[in-house]
Scaffold this active site. Structure first.
Site, PDB file in Angstrom:
ATOM      1  NE  ARG A 100      -3.441   2.236   2.925  1.00 25.41           N
ATOM      2  CZ  ARG A 100      -4.726   2.368   2.615  1.00 25.41           C
ATOM      3  NH1 ARG A 100      -5.351   1.370   2.000  1.00 25.41           N
ATOM      4  NH2 ARG A 100      -5.382   3.468   2.910  1.00 25.41           N
ATOM      5  CG  HIS A 127      -8.238   0.799  -3.343  1.00 26.22           C
ATOM      6  ND1 HIS A 127      -7.586  -0.379  -3.004  1.00 26.22           N
ATOM      7  CD2 HIS A 127      -8.808   1.275  -2.191  1.00 26.22           C
ATOM      8  CE1 HIS A 127      -7.750  -0.595  -1.714  1.00 26.22           C
ATOM      9  NE2 HIS A 127      -8.485   0.383  -1.198  1.00 26.22           N
ATOM     10  CD  GLN A 130     -13.149  -0.899  -1.161  1.00 27.63           C
ATOM     11  OE1 GLN A 130     -12.384  -0.868  -0.195  1.00 27.63           O
ATOM     12  NE2 GLN A 130     -14.404  -1.339  -1.069  1.00 27.63           N
ATOM     13  CG  ASP A 218     -12.919   7.545  -1.854  1.00 32.39           C
ATOM     14  OD1 ASP A 218     -13.050   7.270  -0.643  1.00 32.39           O
ATOM     15  OD2 ASP A 218     -11.834   7.403  -2.463  1.00 32.39           O
ATOM     16  CB  CYS A 256     -13.720   2.415  -0.619  1.00 33.43           C
ATOM     17  SG  CYS A 256     -12.918   4.035  -0.609  1.00 33.43           S
ATOM     18  NE  ARG A 284     -10.236  -4.182   0.410  1.00 37.18           N
ATOM     19  CZ  ARG A 284      -9.483  -3.203   0.886  1.00 37.18           C
ATOM     20  NH1 ARG A 284     -10.041  -2.074   1.302  1.00 37.18           N
ATOM     21  NH2 ARG A 284      -8.171  -3.331   0.952  1.00 37.18           N
TER      22      ARG A 284
END
Length: 301
Positions: A100, A127, A130, A218, A256, A284
């Site tokens: 990450r 991402h 996700q 988001d 998310c 996830r």
């Protein structure tokens, strides 16, 4: 080498296979055999995380494997060692690496020098893990995502980019509403159009969400962003009851997380009956278990 770096780098049939396996893992099928017994996953974090860290660690352990947690300060990278040397050394010890990181170029360099699969846990560009959880979650509640209408309202950030890639790979319609100053990459939009993707861009969230099956947003300030004028630019893109009312009556809301109630989404929406945010968070783990299984499937046994 089965890296999982971006949705547009993996065949759509493989992505579908991963989603279906995630669904079976959620039912508990195949876990008694501990399919990744003896495998070790390294988790590298340049930025803090809740869902990414815990879901990967819990998922790997459910598959029978082990996990080593590494913050950037734990590595010699903090003292000048090259990323290529770090990648080669870690490949001697572990079977898979999840990173990450802020810059996509860092992830790409790691993958180019590692001798084990590398998974994108998040970059400033995308991402994908996700999105796999999001597709899985949508299909659990709304049926196959093919030909459905998904609406994005907010920043054209890394999550918006992954939704664009997913629209092509999973063949659904995507309407994106962003401020002119926060649009997704034009290169990515052109790629989607070249691939026949049904991706439509505008600046009016009420147009974007009209008759949508799902509304997605988001946080206004993503990892690595500078706040500056973002709140003023995005205020009219907040997902609230008025915006959700323009979508289909049985539409769902997705985010998310982390979310800022009263900013990117109202408390009434994220905590209301249309919200799937905690289902996404749960999935996830299962979708990443399936990604790990796929990445390591050629080395099992």
């Amino acid at each position: 080498m089965r890296h999982f770096l971006d949705l547009n780098q993996i065949d759509s049939s493989v992505l579908r296979e991963i989603i279906e396996r995630a669904k079976t893992f959620k039912l508990g099928d195949g876990l008694a055999e501990r399919p990744l017994d003896g495998k070790i996953l390294a988790l590298i974090f340049e930025k803090p995380s809740t869902r990414t860290r815990v879901s990967f660690e819990a998922g790997m352990k459910r598959l029978g494997g082990e996990v080593i947690m590494l913050n950037s300060s734990d590595l010699q990278l903090a003292r000048g060692e090259t990323l290529s040397d770090t990648a080669k050394v870690l490949s001697c010890y572990v079977d898979c690496i999840m990173m990450r990181t802020l810059l996509e170029s860092t992830l790409v360099e790691l993958a180019e020098n590692a001798n084990v699969p590398v998974i994108n846990g998040l970059t400033n560009r995308s991402h994908p893990c996700q999105l796999m959880a999001d597709v899985m979650t949508f299909e659990e509640h709304c049926g196959p995502i093919k030909d459905k209408v998904i609406a994005w309202s907010g920043d054209g950030n890394n999550m918006a980019a992954s939704w664009i890639q997913a629209a092509v790979q999973f063949d659904f319609v995507l309407h994106i509403a962003c401020p002119p100053d926060l649009m997704p990459s034009q290169t990515l939009i052109d790629w989607a159009k070249c691939k026949g993707g049904r991706v439509y861009i505008n600046h009016d969230p009420f147009i974007a969400v009209a008759d949508a099956d799902a509304v997605v947003t988001d946080t206004w300030v993503s990892m690595g962003d500078v706040d500056s004028n973002r709140h003023n630019l995005l205020a009219t893109y907040r997902v609230d009851d008025a915006l959700m009312a323009k979508a289909k009556p049985n539409s769902v809301f997705m985010h998310c997380m982390p979310a800022n109630r009263g900013k990117d989404v109202s408390a009434e929406v994220i905590d209301g009956p249309q919200s799937l945010v905690f289902n996404e968070a749960e999935n996830r783990m299962y979708s990443q278990m399936a990604i790990l299984y796929w990445c390591l499937s050629e080395t099992r046994g």
